[in-house]
Motif scaffolding. Structure first.
Motif, PDB file in Angstrom:
ATOM      1  N   UNK A 311       0.819  -1.204   0.000  1.00  0.00           N
ATOM      2  CA  UNK A 311       0.000   0.000   0.000  1.00  0.00           C
ATOM      3  C   UNK A 311       0.859   1.263   0.000  1.00  0.00           C
ATOM      4  N   UNK A 312       1.905   1.266   0.820  1.00  0.00           N
ATOM      5  CA  UNK A 312       2.718   2.474   0.971  1.00  0.00           C
ATOM      6  C   UNK A 312       3.738   2.646  -0.144  1.00  0.00           C
ATOM      7  N   UNK A 313       4.283   1.542  -0.645  1.00  0.00           N
ATOM      8  CA  UNK A 313       5.362   1.627  -1.631  1.00  0.00           C
ATOM      9  C   UNK A 313       4.853   1.566  -3.063  1.00  0.00           C
ATOM     10  N   UNK A 314       3.807   0.753  -3.304  1.00  0.00           N
ATOM     11  CA  UNK A 314       3.341   0.543  -4.675  1.00  0.00           C
ATOM     12  C   UNK A 314       2.039   1.301  -4.955  1.00  0.00           C
ATOM     13  N   UNK A 315       1.007   1.053  -4.147  1.00  0.00           N
ATOM     14  CA  UNK A 315      -0.299   1.640  -4.435  1.00  0.00           C
ATOM     15  C   UNK A 315      -0.301   3.160  -4.290  1.00  0.00           C
ATOM     16  N   UNK A 316       0.518   3.686  -3.393  1.00  0.00           N
ATOM     17  CA  UNK A 316       0.531   5.138  -3.165  1.00  0.00           C
ATOM     18  C   UNK A 316       1.355   5.885  -4.209  1.00  0.00           C
ATOM     19  N   UNK A 317       2.077   5.178  -5.050  1.00  0.00           N
ATOM     20  CA  UNK A 317       2.953   5.817  -6.034  1.00  0.00           C
ATOM     21  C   UNK A 317       2.521   5.424  -7.439  1.00  0.00           C
ATOM     22  N   UNK A 318       1.952   6.357  -8.221  1.00  0.00           N
ATOM     23  CA  UNK A 318       1.510   6.016  -9.582  1.00  0.00           C
ATOM     24  C   UNK A 318       2.636   5.454 -10.454  1.00  0.00           C
ATOM     25  N   UNK A 319       3.894   5.858 -10.183  1.00  0.00           N
ATOM     26  CA  UNK A 319       5.007   5.361 -10.983  1.00  0.00           C
ATOM     27  C   UNK A 319       5.370   3.914 -10.656  1.00  0.00           C
ATOM     28  N   UNK A 320       4.889   3.424  -9.513  1.00  0.00           N
ATOM     29  CA  UNK A 320       5.218   2.055  -9.099  1.00  0.00           C
ATOM     30  C   UNK A 320       4.026   1.107  -9.209  1.00  0.00           C
TER      31      UNK A 320
END
Length: 340
Positions: A311-320
């Protein structure tokens, strides 16, 4: 290289603080799972403090019931294990005699037999008591964390609104994490109850002793994805072998494989993986990784911990977010920035 060193340092820190981080995270999870009680009651017009007390009472009652059941299962097992030692010794000697008659080397089995020596059993019992002490310490940390978080939970909605004003992607990711955590714990609890009843019926039909203990063990191991069924199956099969013979044990093992392995080994990881947004492979790898980082409790909180990182590293970052196409249950990604 710097990023890899940072990840390695973070994991090492987590391992050193596992006695604190794992039970604390578990306490947070329990409060998040129970929070809908507070939100629904407060939306119906109850004062916040009454809704908070009812949520706290429900959660504390559930934890107390689980603790009492755990204490009963442990004490019952400890008090009955000595009754099975003579039967185990008898079967062990029969196996040695059978192998000798067929010219099979029995040295490895004789070496294993030393573990049934009374002095070794005392050593094992001492280590088990140490494990129980560690479990009690972790449970205390989780319980205190749960109480503290519940005291602050009545202001969560206002805090989330304030944070959303400046960091909407992070707060939306945290909301998704909370919803996934609730679905995960609900799915595990339902699977645990269903499998405990199914296995209890099996044990009752085949007259396997300690039926209630093995039912409780089945319920606990449903919170360990993918491999929990193995730990739920071995003790009752051994008990059936000692008390009822190998035919009875073989039938019990087959039924456990058909029911427990199919449900807990395939369907449950699929359902719980859907709840947290990862596929079965990532679910299994998460179990191995977090068990290595946090120890036995890491196996219980593996999927929630993976979802928090996701959630914090992937979902919160559109580039990831493109990573979700590989780790999610469906090859579907929304809101991802294209590569330039």
């Amino acid at each position: 290289m710097v990023a890899m060193a940072g990840v390695a340092g973070t994991v090492w820190t987590f391992q050193q603080l596992s006695w604190f981080l794992a039970p604390t995270f578990l306490g947070f999870n329990l409060v998040i799972a129970a929070y809908p009680i507070y939100s629904k009651l407060s939306h119906r017009g109850l004062p916040k403090w009454i809704a908070g007390l009812l949520m706290a009472a429900s959660l504390i009652a559930s934890v107390v019931v689980f603790g009492l059941a755990f204490s009963w299962a442990v004490s019952t097992t400890v008090s009955t294990v000595p009754d099975y030692v003579p039967r185990f010794t008898e079967l062990y000697n029969q196996l040695l005699h059978s192998f000798r008659e067929r010219g099979i080397d029995v040295d490895p089995l004789q070496s294993a037999g030393q573990y049934m020596d009374p002095s070794h059993l005392v050593t094992v019992g001492t280590s088990l008591l140490g494990s129980v002490s560690g479990i009690l310490s972790a449970a205390t940390v989780a319980f205190v964390t749960m109480i503290m978080v519940m005291a602050d939970s009545m202001g969560w909605s206002e805090r989330m609104k304030v944070a959303t004003g400046t960091h909407p992607r992070i707060t939306h990711a945290l909301v998704g994490f909370s919803e996934g955590v609730r679905r995960y714990w609900l799915a595990c609890t339902l699977f645990g109850l269903i499998m405990a009843v199914i296995n209890g019926i099996t044990l009752k039909i085949f007259n396997v002793p300690l039926m209630g203990v093995w039912m409780f063990l089945t319920f606990i191991t449903t919170f360990v994805p993918s491999v929990g069924f193995f730990f739920a199956m071995v003790p009752p099969v051994i008990t059936a072998l000692l008390m009822n013979g190998w035919q009875n044990a073989l039938v019990v093992m087959i039924i456990y494989f058909v029911t427990t392995w199919v449900v807990q080994g395939y369907f449950q990881p699929k359902v719980t993986g859907n709840a947290v947004g990862v596929n079965i492979t990532v679910s299994f790898l998460s179990l191995l990784f977090w068990a290595w980082v946090f120890g036995p409790m890491g196996a219980i909180i593996a999927l929630p911990a993976t979802q928090l990182v996701k959630s914090l590293v992937i979902d919160a970052d559109p580039k990831a977010r493109w990573v979700n196409s590989f780790i999610s249950t469906e090859a579907k990604v929304t809101g991802a920035d294209p590569q330039t």
